[in-house]
Scaffold this motif. Structure first.
Motif, mmCIF file in Angstrom:
data_model
loop_
_atom_site.group_PDB
_atom_site.id
_atom_site.type_symbol
_atom_site.label_atom_id
_atom_site.label_comp_id
_atom_site.label_asym_id
_atom_site.label_seq_id
_atom_site.Cartn_x
_atom_site.Cartn_y
_atom_site.Cartn_z
ATOM 1 N N GLY A 398 0.779 -1.228 0.000
ATOM 2 C CA GLY A 398 0.000 0.000 0.000
ATOM 3 C C GLY A 398 0.809 1.276 0.000
ATOM 4 N N LYS A 399 2.144 1.194 -0.047
ATOM 5 C CA LYS A 399 2.988 2.389 -0.017
ATOM 6 C C LYS A 399 3.936 2.382 -1.214
ATOM 7 N N ASN A 400 4.196 3.577 -1.732
ATOM 8 C CA ASN A 400 5.161 3.726 -2.817
ATOM 9 C C ASN A 400 6.518 3.189 -2.366
ATOM 10 N N ILE A 401 7.163 2.398 -3.198
ATOM 11 C CA ILE A 401 8.445 1.815 -2.780
ATOM 12 C C ILE A 401 9.507 2.896 -2.562
ATOM 13 N N LYS A 402 9.327 4.078 -3.146
ATOM 14 C CA LYS A 402 10.269 5.180 -2.927
ATOM 15 C C LYS A 402 10.133 5.784 -1.536
ATOM 16 N N ASP A 403 9.039 5.446 -0.842
ATOM 17 C CA ASP A 403 8.822 5.973 0.509
ATOM 18 C C ASP A 403 9.461 5.103 1.583
ATOM 19 N N TYR A 404 10.028 3.981 1.180
ATOM 20 C CA TYR A 404 10.735 3.117 2.127
ATOM 21 C C TYR A 404 12.228 3.453 2.117
ATOM 22 N N LYS A 405 12.884 3.236 3.236
ATOM 23 C CA LYS A 405 14.341 3.283 3.233
ATOM 24 C C LYS A 405 14.853 2.107 2.409
ATOM 25 N N LEU A 406 15.924 2.342 1.680
ATOM 26 C CA LEU A 406 16.436 1.302 0.791
ATOM 27 C C LEU A 406 16.800 0.036 1.553
ATOM 28 N N SER A 407 17.419 0.194 2.723
ATOM 29 C CA SER A 407 17.829 -0.976 3.490
ATOM 30 C C SER A 407 16.623 -1.800 3.920
ATOM 31 N N ALA A 408 15.549 -1.118 4.290
ATOM 32 C CA ALA A 408 14.339 -1.826 4.725
ATOM 33 C C ALA A 408 13.655 -2.511 3.542
#
Length: 593
Positions: A398-408
């Motif tokens: 449900g969230k844009n993958i750009k809104d996650y930290k890369l490591s996570a």
């Protein structure tokens, strides 16, 4: 000298270390200035024939004492300065390594491995020498010159000193003239080293292909050509650098001639004593090292400046993948939604993907097939965030993958490519590379899921077997299955198999796919393949053609459409049947024999 200005941030950060080193340097030079004065006075006493045993022991003991002090002080300041240079090398090496890890795919497409290695080795060593030998030679030379000239004036005669050091500005003029030429020459030299390093790395990495294709002579010729270019460039560096030594010798010779002629006349006129002339000669001898030291300094600074600029050029490059520092650092179970309106590779005007719409529910398996160059792997690259320059959105949970930290985000993805990099360590540590704390039981479980456990048991040392560089001791199928085990051990929310079963036989492929289907019912699996057998049991199969979705549906539905998928399935089935018939005929021939 601009390199010192560029490194001032480091000198300020470690100013205590360098201040201690410079303090002991001054003590060293003070100790060094005393001995020539003592030698001159000792000479005058001998000439006057008034030497006593008390005076002999005094002068000899004093000279010895100051020599010992000079040794102690010099040892202390050199250790402090070289400790600082080691810290600089560590800092820059860490910065460069961290930068390499952060850079995107485009960066590594532009930069060659040998060139990057040259920056991390040869260039950093050149910069490190600035903070050690460079500081040492600069400060030591300048301080010795200043202290020596002052001592000449105070101990001998100001007139002789003035005339004796008059030729020294000629040296400064020579340095000013040669400096820009040397900088350009050293930059060319470092670039040549990068090219040679890249050629060496490429030849070693491709040695199997070179030997298989019988291209040893051609590769040796190409390597020799690169060496000759490097030698010619370094000859130019040496030609410019070698001008300084004779120039310093000429300047010092002129100073000695002045000392002999004018100083001798002062002795004859009783303006100075023979002992003072001896002291002046000793002081002048102390200037020999600074003169040649400045030549070496000139070399070190220009080489360091050229290398530092090359390193900073690398560090100044920015990744096109911008991480949100305030992004989500944890990801829950969820669906994958892909909506790509358009994507072009950087510096390429042609569309690679267009109007891609996929919704993958958690627990589903999606197969992606299509012709070579149809955009399958490109979609995977976007999903892995190797490129972000697309219009549209990719969402997970449900969230844009750009809104996650890369490591996570990368932590929940298990990716297996057709060609996988294996590390020069044991089978066990390669499997648990993503989490080195995984137990032997977990390692074996992942290996069994990848149909690799039985193979490993037959290895000489089992899970302790060294795979060699790039997994050279393993077959192609074993490499792929080890990479699958490495991805499965972290139990990823999304497993991506990018033609990862191309090197395994049909029976092993079937076994692995069955295991994945039964063990990953709650997790998402995306399989990119050329063999229809790898995707035919997927919940949905997507056919790519020229960057667009041409067909989609389950296996039976696509067969009924009689499109590209059905044609490819029929061709592969026919090829499989023919192969089985040939193998059967071979078995019959063996039985007849």
């Amino acid at each position: 000298m601009t390199i010192f200005g560029k490194l001032m941030w480091f000198f300020k950060e470690h100013k205590r270390l360098y201040m201690l080193g410079l303090t002991f340097l001054f003590l060293t030079e003070i100790s060094q200035m005393v001995s020539p004065a003592l030698i001159g006075r000792f000479t005058d006493v001998i000439v006057s024939r008034q030497m006593t045993m008390h005076q002999l022991f005094f002068y000899a003991g004093s000279i010895l004492l100051f020599s010992v002090l000079m040794y102690i002080f010099r040892y202390t300041w050199i250790t402090h300065i070289f400790q600082g240079s080691a810290l600089l090398e560590k800092t820059l090496r860490q910065q460069l390594f961290d930068h390499y890890l952060k850079m995107d795919t485009t960066f590594y497409q532009r930069r060659r491995t040998g060139d990057l290695m040259a920056h991390a080795t040869n260039d950093l060593s050149a910069v490190q020498r600035v903070a050690s030998g460079g500081v040492l030679m600069l400060v030591d030379s300048i301080v010795i010159i200043i202290f020596t000239v002052i001592s000449m004036i105070l101990v001998v005669d100001w007139r002789l000193t003035l005339i004796g050091v008059l030729p020294l500005p000629l040296l400064a003029a020579g340095v000013w003239y040669l400096s820009p030429k040397m900088r350009r020459a050293f930059t060319s030299s470092q670039e040549a080293f990068s090219r040679l390093s890249n050629k060496s790395q490429e030849s070693i990495a491709g040695i199997k292909a070179i030997k298989t294709l019988g291209q040893e002579k051609q590769d040796v010729d190409a390597f020799d050509e690169e060496i000759q270019k490097t030698i010619q460039i370094n000859k130019k560096v040496a030609a410019i650098d070698s001008l300084f030594g004779p120039m310093a010798t000429l300047v010092m010779t002129i100073s000695y001639v002045v000392m002999i002629t004018y100083g001798g006349s002062l002795v004859v006129n009783d303006s100075i004593s023979i002992g003072q002339l001896v002291s002046f000669s000793t002081y002048l001898g102390l200037l020999v090292w600074p003169m040649f030291g400045l030549g070496q300094l000139f070399n070190v600074l220009e080489r360091g400046n050229a290398s530092y600029m090359r390193v900073q050029e690398i560090l100044s490059e920015k990744s096109s993948i911008i991480e949100d520092e305030q992004g989500y650092d944890s990801i829950s179970h969820g669906d994958v939604a892909i909506q790509i309106n358009q994507f072009k590779y950087p510096d390429d005007q042609s569309e690679v993907l267009k109007d891609i719409s996929l919704n993958i529910r958690a627990g589903e398996t999606v197969g992606i097939v299509g012709r070579v160059g149809s955009g399958k792997t490109t979609l995977i690259k976007l999903l892995l965030r190797q490129f972000d320059g697309y219009t549209g959105q990719i969402s997970f949970a449900g969230k844009n993958i750009k809104d996650y930290k890369l490591s996570a985000y990368h932590r929940v993805i298990g990716y297996v490519a057709q060609e996988n990099f294996l590390f020069s360590t044991t089978v066990r540590d390669n499997i648990r590379f993503a989490d080195i704390n995984k137990s032997q039981e977990e390692v074996e479980k992942a290996a069994k899921m990848a149909a690799l456990h039985e193979d490993i048991q037959n290895f000489p040392e089992g899970y302790d077997t060294q795979v060699g560089e790039h997994g050279v001791s393993l077959s192609g199928g074993q490499k792929q299955r080890l990479a699958i085990a490495r991805a499965l051990i972290i139990d990823p929310e999304i497993l991506i198999l990018d033609d990862a079963l191309s090197a395994v036989d049909a029976r092993t492929e079937k076994q692995i796919l069955h295991t994945l289907k039964t063990t990953r019912q709650e997790k998402t699996t995306i399989t990119v393949a050329h063999r229809i057998s790898s995707v035919m049991n997927a919940n949905e199969i997507v056919v790519f053609d020229h960057g667009e979705i041409a067909e989609r549906g389950r296996h039976e539905e696509l067969i009924a459409q009689h499109g590209w998928y059905a044609q490819m399935y029929e061709q592969q089935q026919l090829a499989t049947t023919l192969q089985q018939n040939l193998e059967g005929e071979g078995d019959d021939d063996d039985r007849e024999k």
